[in-house]
Design a protein around this motif. Structure first.
Motif, mmCIF file in Angstrom:
data_model
loop_
_atom_site.group_PDB
_atom_site.id
_atom_site.type_symbol
_atom_site.label_atom_id
_atom_site.label_comp_id
_atom_site.label_asym_id
_atom_site.label_seq_id
_atom_site.Cartn_x
_atom_site.Cartn_y
_atom_site.Cartn_z
ATOM 1 N N GLY A 85 3.655 11.492 -0.751
ATOM 2 C CA GLY A 85 5.068 11.825 -0.706
ATOM 3 C C GLY A 85 5.682 11.856 0.672
ATOM 4 O O GLY A 85 6.913 11.893 0.800
ATOM 5 N N ARG A 86 4.875 11.854 1.717
ATOM 6 C CA ARG A 86 5.434 11.905 3.070
ATOM 7 C C ARG A 86 6.147 10.607 3.412
ATOM 8 O O ARG A 86 5.679 9.522 3.095
ATOM 9 C CB ARG A 86 4.327 12.187 4.089
ATOM 10 C CG ARG A 86 3.823 13.614 4.086
ATOM 11 C CD ARG A 86 2.759 13.826 5.153
ATOM 12 N NE ARG A 86 1.568 13.031 4.883
ATOM 13 C CZ ARG A 86 0.539 12.930 5.712
ATOM 14 N NH1 ARG A 86 0.563 13.563 6.880
ATOM 15 N NH2 ARG A 86 -0.522 12.209 5.379
ATOM 16 N N HIS A 87 7.281 10.753 4.096
ATOM 17 C CA HIS A 87 8.034 9.591 4.552
ATOM 18 C C HIS A 87 7.368 8.999 5.794
ATOM 19 O O HIS A 87 6.684 9.710 6.549
ATOM 20 C CB HIS A 87 9.469 9.974 4.906
ATOM 21 C CG HIS A 87 10.246 10.501 3.740
ATOM 22 N ND1 HIS A 87 11.561 10.926 3.842
ATOM 23 C CD2 HIS A 87 9.903 10.679 2.431
ATOM 24 C CE1 HIS A 87 11.987 11.328 2.667
ATOM 25 N NE2 HIS A 87 10.996 11.199 1.799
ATOM 26 N N VAL A 88 7.602 7.705 6.012
ATOM 27 C CA VAL A 88 7.106 7.034 7.219
ATOM 28 C C VAL A 88 8.265 6.311 7.885
ATOM 29 O O VAL A 88 9.010 5.571 7.225
ATOM 30 C CB VAL A 88 5.988 6.027 6.896
ATOM 31 C CG1 VAL A 88 5.398 5.466 8.193
ATOM 32 C CG2 VAL A 88 4.889 6.664 6.054
ATOM 33 N N VAL A 128 13.604 3.466 11.998
ATOM 34 C CA VAL A 128 13.766 2.708 10.754
ATOM 35 C C VAL A 128 12.841 3.296 9.690
ATOM 36 O O VAL A 128 11.686 3.614 9.953
ATOM 37 C CB VAL A 128 13.465 1.211 10.969
ATOM 38 C CG1 VAL A 128 14.484 0.599 11.917
ATOM 39 C CG2 VAL A 128 12.065 0.984 11.485
ATOM 40 N N PHE A 129 13.380 3.433 8.499
ATOM 41 C CA PHE A 129 12.615 4.015 7.400
ATOM 42 C C PHE A 129 11.713 2.946 6.781
ATOM 43 O O PHE A 129 12.172 1.893 6.356
ATOM 44 C CB PHE A 129 13.566 4.563 6.338
ATOM 45 C CG PHE A 129 12.870 5.175 5.150
ATOM 46 C CD1 PHE A 129 12.241 6.406 5.252
ATOM 47 C CD2 PHE A 129 12.827 4.503 3.936
ATOM 48 C CE1 PHE A 129 11.600 6.982 4.157
ATOM 49 C CE2 PHE A 129 12.200 5.063 2.837
ATOM 50 C CZ PHE A 129 11.574 6.299 2.952
ATOM 51 N N LEU A 130 10.407 3.227 6.733
ATOM 52 C CA LEU A 130 9.437 2.243 6.277
ATOM 53 C C LEU A 130 8.940 2.473 4.856
ATOM 54 O O LEU A 130 8.403 1.548 4.237
ATOM 55 C CB LEU A 130 8.229 2.219 7.225
ATOM 56 C CG LEU A 130 8.530 1.913 8.690
ATOM 57 C CD1 LEU A 130 7.253 1.958 9.505
ATOM 58 C CD2 LEU A 130 9.215 0.554 8.828
ATOM 59 N N GLY A 131 9.091 3.684 4.347
ATOM 60 C CA GLY A 131 8.627 3.932 2.990
ATOM 61 C C GLY A 131 8.059 5.323 2.826
ATOM 62 O O GLY A 131 8.257 6.214 3.655
ATOM 63 N N ARG A 132 7.302 5.474 1.760
ATOM 64 C CA ARG A 132 6.764 6.785 1.409
ATOM 65 C C ARG A 132 5.294 6.630 1.038
ATOM 66 O O ARG A 132 4.920 5.756 0.264
ATOM 67 C CB ARG A 132 7.566 7.354 0.230
ATOM 68 C CG ARG A 132 7.182 8.731 -0.231
ATOM 69 C CD ARG A 132 8.241 9.267 -1.199
ATOM 70 N NE ARG A 132 8.525 8.318 -2.266
ATOM 71 C CZ ARG A 132 9.596 8.375 -3.051
ATOM 72 N NH1 ARG A 132 10.500 9.322 -2.883
ATOM 73 N NH2 ARG A 132 9.786 7.478 -4.004
ATOM 74 N N GLY A 172 0.804 -1.221 0.000
ATOM 75 C CA GLY A 172 0.000 0.000 0.000
ATOM 76 C C GLY A 172 0.834 1.266 0.000
ATOM 77 O O GLY A 172 0.302 2.365 -0.140
ATOM 78 N N ALA A 173 2.141 1.120 0.168
ATOM 79 C CA ALA A 173 3.038 2.276 0.197
ATOM 80 C C ALA A 173 4.288 1.953 -0.617
ATOM 81 O O ALA A 173 4.597 0.786 -0.869
ATOM 82 C CB ALA A 173 3.425 2.631 1.635
ATOM 83 N N ASP A 174 4.983 2.992 -1.019
ATOM 84 C CA ASP A 174 6.234 2.842 -1.765
ATOM 85 C C ASP A 174 7.357 2.577 -0.772
ATOM 86 O O ASP A 174 7.607 3.383 0.129
ATOM 87 C CB ASP A 174 6.493 4.130 -2.552
ATOM 88 C CG ASP A 174 7.807 4.109 -3.319
ATOM 89 O OD1 ASP A 174 8.464 3.052 -3.356
ATOM 90 O OD2 ASP A 174 8.158 5.168 -3.880
ATOM 91 N N ARG A 175 8.061 1.462 -0.920
ATOM 92 C CA ARG A 175 9.153 1.158 0.008
ATOM 93 C C ARG A 175 10.312 2.129 -0.167
ATOM 94 O O ARG A 175 11.109 2.309 0.758
ATOM 95 C CB ARG A 175 9.622 -0.284 -0.184
ATOM 96 C CG ARG A 175 8.542 -1.310 0.174
ATOM 97 C CD ARG A 175 9.004 -2.727 -0.098
ATOM 98 N NE ARG A 175 9.916 -3.211 0.907
ATOM 99 C CZ ARG A 175 9.536 -3.823 2.037
ATOM 100 N NH1 ARG A 175 8.256 -3.979 2.315
ATOM 101 N NH2 ARG A 175 10.431 -4.263 2.893
#
Length: 310
Positions: A82-85, A74-78, A18-21
């Motif tokens: 466009g917001r980072h998660v 830890v970076f989970l995606g975008r 559901g999100a861009d890694r």
């Protein structure tokens, strides 16, 4: 024939995307820092629980941790906007701007109500954070390691050795007779009436298909053939990847429980399995003599897909 071969009807719940890694951002430190100011934060507590509201995981503001990404984030995606998660191991905190009711659940109990984005983010965060918890020291010389690449690896500062998140592959297989019967089994320690598919971890130097044959022979004594891939699903409890198959076995061959992991096994007809599916899952209070896994597991999807064949 058409009953011998089947495919999964749906993507397993924890395999949804559901999100861009956005994996390129893991090594682009400047871009990661630049996106922190409006990034979202997923908190996962020590029991792998998260806050949920209306079928979605609750995301707060990353800046609650400070002006820049913390070492343990830890970076989970975008997200699509466009917001980072980012994810972090933390006590759960309800965002100040939230006016919705929340509840605390883990992935096992909430996976079936999650939307695609929540399923992906929570599965990824759970797997990554579980790995970090157990990888704080180098497997080579015991030196303390530190997170790098936005939490997607750990570095030994003494010798420069880099370690990546560990994943333990396991197979899970529905054994059927090519017609109207399938094998279900109950592990030792499971309550009466709770049955599922046969599964086991892949050994060093072993293919998935060879593992299926070996595990089924070890667990219930059957020799299977025509091992066929169906699909896969992350299972971050703590760090597995379940790889699903089906295979054909002979109902005339006697069961033999060689490794002591299985308490009982039996051949069930398609009609019996369909009836059990109608009664719900392991959490049901149904008096059915057969209770099956819940929808969060790939086992359920495999069983449902086979049972749906005409």
């Amino acid at each position: 024939d058409r009953l011998t071969s089947f495919q999964l009807r749906n993507v397993p719940l924890l395999s949804r995307v559901g999100a861009d890694r956005a994996d390129t951002l893991r090594t682009d430190i400047d871009a990661a820092v630049a996106g922190w100011s409006d990034a979202l934060l997923l908190r996962v507590d020590s029991r792998n629980q998260v806050l949920i509201s209306e079928g979605r995981v609750v995301l707060g503001k990353a800046t609650a941790l400070g002006e820049n990404p913390t070492d343990d984030a830890v970076f989970l995606g975008r997200m699509k906007d466009g917001r980072h998660v980012w994810g972090v191991r933390s006590a759960l905190v309800t965002p100040e701007d939230s006016d919705s009711e929340t509840e605390v659940l883990d992935l096992r109990r909430a996976g079936h109500i999650f939307d695609d984005v929540s399923a992906q983010l929570v599965a990824t965060a759970t797997a990554l954070l579980n790995w970090h918890d157990s990888a704080r020291f180098s497997a080579i010389d015991g030196s303390p390691t530190k997170p790098v690449k936005a939490g997607w690896s750990r570095m030994n500062p003494v010798n420069g050795h880099e370690e990546f998140p560990r994943i333990d592959p396991a197979v899970i297989c529905l054994v059927h007779d090519g017609h109207d019967r399938a094998v279900l089994a109950r592990q030792t320690g499971w309550p009466e009436r709770l049955f599922s598919l046969l599964a086991g971890f892949v050994e060093a130097g072993e293919s998935f298909e060879a593992c299926v044959v070996r595990e089924i022979a070890e667990e219930i004594g059957l020799t299977v053939r025509d091992v066929t891939y169906l699909g896969s699903q992350p299972w971050p409890f703590p760090r597995s990847l379940m790889v699903g198959f089906h295979a054909i076995g002979d109902p005339e061959q006697e069961f033999a429980f060689h490794d002591g992991e299985i308490a009982e096994a039996a051949w069930f007809t398609r009609a019996e399995i369909r009836e059990a599916l109608e009664h719900g899952d392991w959490s049901s209070d149904s008096p059915s003599r057969l209770l099956l896994p819940g929808s969060i597991s790939i086992a359920r999807e495999i069983i449902e897909s086979w049972a749906a064949r005409d």
